[in-house]
Design a protein around this motif. Structure first.
Motif, PDB file in Angstrom:
ATOM      1  N   ASN A   1     -15.437 -72.170 137.682  1.00  0.00           N
ATOM      2  CA  ASN A   1     -16.442 -70.846 138.017  1.00  0.00           C
ATOM      3  C   ASN A   1     -16.836 -69.928 136.840  1.00  0.00           C
ATOM      4  O   ASN A   1     -17.862 -69.084 136.906  1.00  0.00           O
ATOM      5  N   GLU A   2     -16.364 -70.334 135.679  1.00  0.00           N
ATOM      6  CA  GLU A   2     -16.691 -69.516 134.322  1.00  0.00           C
ATOM      7  C   GLU A   2     -17.718 -70.288 133.802  1.00  0.00           C
ATOM      8  O   GLU A   2     -18.228 -69.974 132.523  1.00  0.00           O
ATOM      9  N   GLY A   3     -18.068 -71.388 134.321  1.00  0.00           N
ATOM     10  CA  GLY A   3     -19.330 -72.316 134.000  1.00  0.00           C
ATOM     11  C   GLY A   3     -18.928 -73.199 132.607  1.00  0.00           C
ATOM     12  O   GLY A   3     -19.538 -73.893 132.033  1.00  0.00           O
ATOM     13  N   GLU A   4     -17.622 -73.532 132.651  1.00  0.00           N
ATOM     14  CA  GLU A   4     -16.953 -74.115 131.273  1.00  0.00           C
ATOM     15  C   GLU A   4     -16.762 -75.589 132.211  1.00  0.00           C
ATOM     16  O   GLU A   4     -16.601 -75.805 133.202  1.00  0.00           O
ATOM     17  N   LEU A   5     -16.761 -76.620 131.335  1.00  0.00           N
ATOM     18  CA  LEU A   5     -16.591 -77.897 131.571  1.00  0.00           C
ATOM     19  C   LEU A   5     -15.152 -78.230 132.293  1.00  0.00           C
ATOM     20  O   LEU A   5     -14.192 -77.526 131.465  1.00  0.00           O
TER      21      LEU A   5
END
Length: 628
Positions: free
Chosen positions: A160-164
């Motif tokens: 949800n933080e856009g991290e892989l």
């Protein structure tokens, strides 16, 4: 058969010439199809193998689920990187029967692990897999619960933080609604023996799931690996790896137990108390550990000591076990499948006995029913086939060599399957290992006039004389004197009369992937092999070249078919004649084969066309026939 003064051997052409020229193949590589059920094969006790030419299993990773919505549990098994085998349940309740359908389910690429779950809550199963390296790919089921169709939405799930998001490729994660809040939890085992927990928080604009990070030490679990020595059987009574706080630090140091890397998980309400319990397979654990949820579904509490499973009679293997639960036989109770991937306790011991069924008996009772859930021809690992009518009854019999014998890891073995059928209706019966072949590793046989040339892991070809008769063969102990590689090891011989002079010439594959050619300068009765070229045609198939001679294109001369460790099967077409051979550079012949492919072409069922038989890294037999 006797030895001449020159040290040559009698290797006539009677048997080999017959087996090399029966049947033809005139199709392109893509026109071959796999045949798992080519003919009946029986074990030494007379029991039929359910899946005779499945190819052997070394690291089966199972999952039971109803993929087609017909009310019973189908079986998925990953044996090779990237591909998941599919077995459909076609039996009735109480009489299960699995049928192999395909090696790569719907063509999906899953990397090093896979996991089915209904990720989008639409009533059908979606698929997660590994993307190089340790990323997570997502296939959405755009079909239905009864007619699934999988579409790759993303090869890189994001949180949800856009991290892989990452899941170590040697650790198989698990998805379940752990805390009964309606949101799926993703549990990812880490190399430290801890578990990272994510919870699904929605989906992105493509429909791929989005997870939020919850914690890095789920329930403070830390599985500590142990290496105490001894066989898996003796380890059953040893203490299994508990959580970190239950093992003194000096013991962890002594056993090198804190950082190890490989683990698997299953989540199931095994005790029917309304919450999910955790099962853990570990590289350094000879069995499977149960971490019971002593709380509730809404208030998870897994802080008790992990215990070996089943509690009263824990199962031990070579370690790194992958559990899967489900009522596989439809009798109303929960069963457990366990694939043995092979951990710290010598995986060579379990290269055959590596797919366990623990039958549920209601409640928390489980009993071990079999260590070979999918019965098949399986010699252990790195098998090599050779067909020959060794008893002169008009049909072809099978010899299957292996790398190393699971029951005695000090040497390899050569197994014999007698054809008690007919030239058009084969029926193989396992007769066990051939006596006297237990002094070396990586056996590789080739036959001539009922005698045998035998390759091993070493650089020398051995001669094995048939001191019996054509009808009742009996083997003398292997002796040296056929040929010695100029360099390299892992000699794999092939015999055939490539120059039409009435005697058998010799090709030898080796570990480097190159080819050796020896011309027979003796006679059909007394062979004498002379090295012509130890880099024949500058052929190099990568590693582990495995030659076979056959008139593949039915033009009257012998072509050279070559297996390899990872590059599939090649053919060097003979564009010359039966008396004046001329080989082209090798081209791809069949790519959809197991690693360590060792091809042999023969028309075993007498239909006029040769099938391709190949050994496998899994120790079994794979069969490919022309598509009709």
């Amino acid at each position: 058969m006797t030895t001449s003064r020159r040290g040559a051997r009698h290797l006539g052409v009677i048997v080999v010439a017959a087996s090399l020229t029966v049947g033809v193949i005139a199709q392109e590589p893509e026109e071959f199809v796999r045949d798992v059920y080519p003919f009946p094969v029986f074990d030494q006790d007379g029991n039929p193998y359910a899946h005779p030419a499945l190819g052997g299993l070394n690291i089966p990773r199972p999952q039971l689920l109803d993929i087609d919505g017909d009310g019973d549990l189908d079986l998925f098994v990953q044996e090779y990187s990237g591909a998941v085998m599919f077995f459909e349940q076609v039996g009735e309740p109480g009489a299960p029967q699995y049928v192999w359908r395909e090696d790569r389910y719907q063509g999906t690429e899953v990397g090093e692990w896979y996991h089915f779950a209904d990720m989008d809550a639409d009533g059908d199963l979606d698929l997660l897999g590994e993307e190089m390296f340790s990323k997570i790919r997502y296939y959405q089921n755009v079909g239905s619960a009864t007619d699934p169709v999988f579409e790759l939405l993303t090869a890189t799930l994001l949180d949800n933080e856009g991290e892989l998001m990452f899941s170590d490729r040697q650790n198989i994660p698990k998805i379940a609604d752990l805390d009964c809040d309606g949101a799926l939890d993703l549990l990812v085992g880490r190399v430290e023996g801890t578990i990272t927990r994510f919870e699904m928080s929605g989906s992105d604009d493509k429909g791929a799931p989005v997870f939020r990070f919850v914690e890095d030490r789920f329930q403070n679990i830390e599985i500590i690996g142990q290496v105490l020595g001894g066989s898996p059987a003796s380890l059953q009574q040893q203490p299994s790896g508990p959580s970190a706080e239950l093992m003194p630090s000096e013991a962890r140091t002594e056993n090198r137990g804190t950082l190890h890397g490989a683990n698997t998980m299953a989540m199931v309400d095994y005790d029917d108390d309304g919450d999910l319990d955790l099962f853990w397979g570990d590289f350094f654990e000879p069995g499977v550990l149960l971490i019971e949820n002593n709380g509730s579904c809404r208030n998870v509490s897994m802080r008790g000591e992990p215990t070996p499973f089943p509690r009263r009679d824990p199962v031990a293997t070579s370690g790194y076990n992958a559990p899967a639960f489900g009522d596989y036989d439809g009798d109303g109770d929960r069963d457990m499948l366990m694939g043995v991937l092979g951990g710290a306790f010598n995986p060579n011991n379990t290269s055959v006995d590596n797919f366990l069924l623990l039958e549920g008996s209601g409640g928390t009772g489980f009993s071990l029913e079999t260590r070979q859930f999918l019965t098949q021809i399986d010699a252990g690992s790195e098998s090599l086939p050779d067909w020959v009518d060794i008893d002169a009854d008009g049909d072809l019999d099978l010899f299957l060599a292996n790398k190393i014998e699971p029951g005695d890891t000090q040497a390899g073995r050569l197994f014999f399957f007698e054809n008690d059928g007919s030239p058009t209706a084969p029926e193989l019966h396992a007769r066990g290992p051939v006596a006297g072949f237990d002094q070396a590793y990586h056996y590789s046989p080739a036959f001539g006039d009922y005698d045998m040339v035998l390759g091993t892991w070493d650089d020398e070809l051995l001669f094995v004389e048939n001191v019996g008769t054509a009808v009742a063969p009996a083997w003398a102990g292997p002796t040296s004197g056929v040929a010695t590689l100029t360099r390299g090891r892992n000699a794999q011989p092939a015999l055939g009369d490539v120059d039409g002079d009435g005697d058998l010439d010799l090709f030898i594959g080796e570990s480097s992937g190159e080819m050796n050619f020896y011309r027979n300068v003796g006679t059909a009765e007394t062979a004498s092999f002379e090295l012509v070229d130890d880099k024949f045609l500058t052929i190099d198939v990568g590693r582990r070249s495995s030659p076979h001679l056959n008139d593949v294109d039915a033009d009257g001369d012998l072509d050279l078919v070559i297996g390899s460790e990872t590059e599939g099967i090649y053919v060097a077409w003979n564009t010359g004649t039966a008396t004046s051979p001329s080989f082209e550079a090798p081209s791809e012949f069949l790519s959809a084969v197991s690693p360590f492919a060792s091809p042999f072409l023969a028309d075993v069922d007498g239909d006029g066309e040769s099938e391709i038989y190949t050994g496998t890294v899994g120790g079994g037999l794979a069969v490919f026939r022309a598509k009709r």
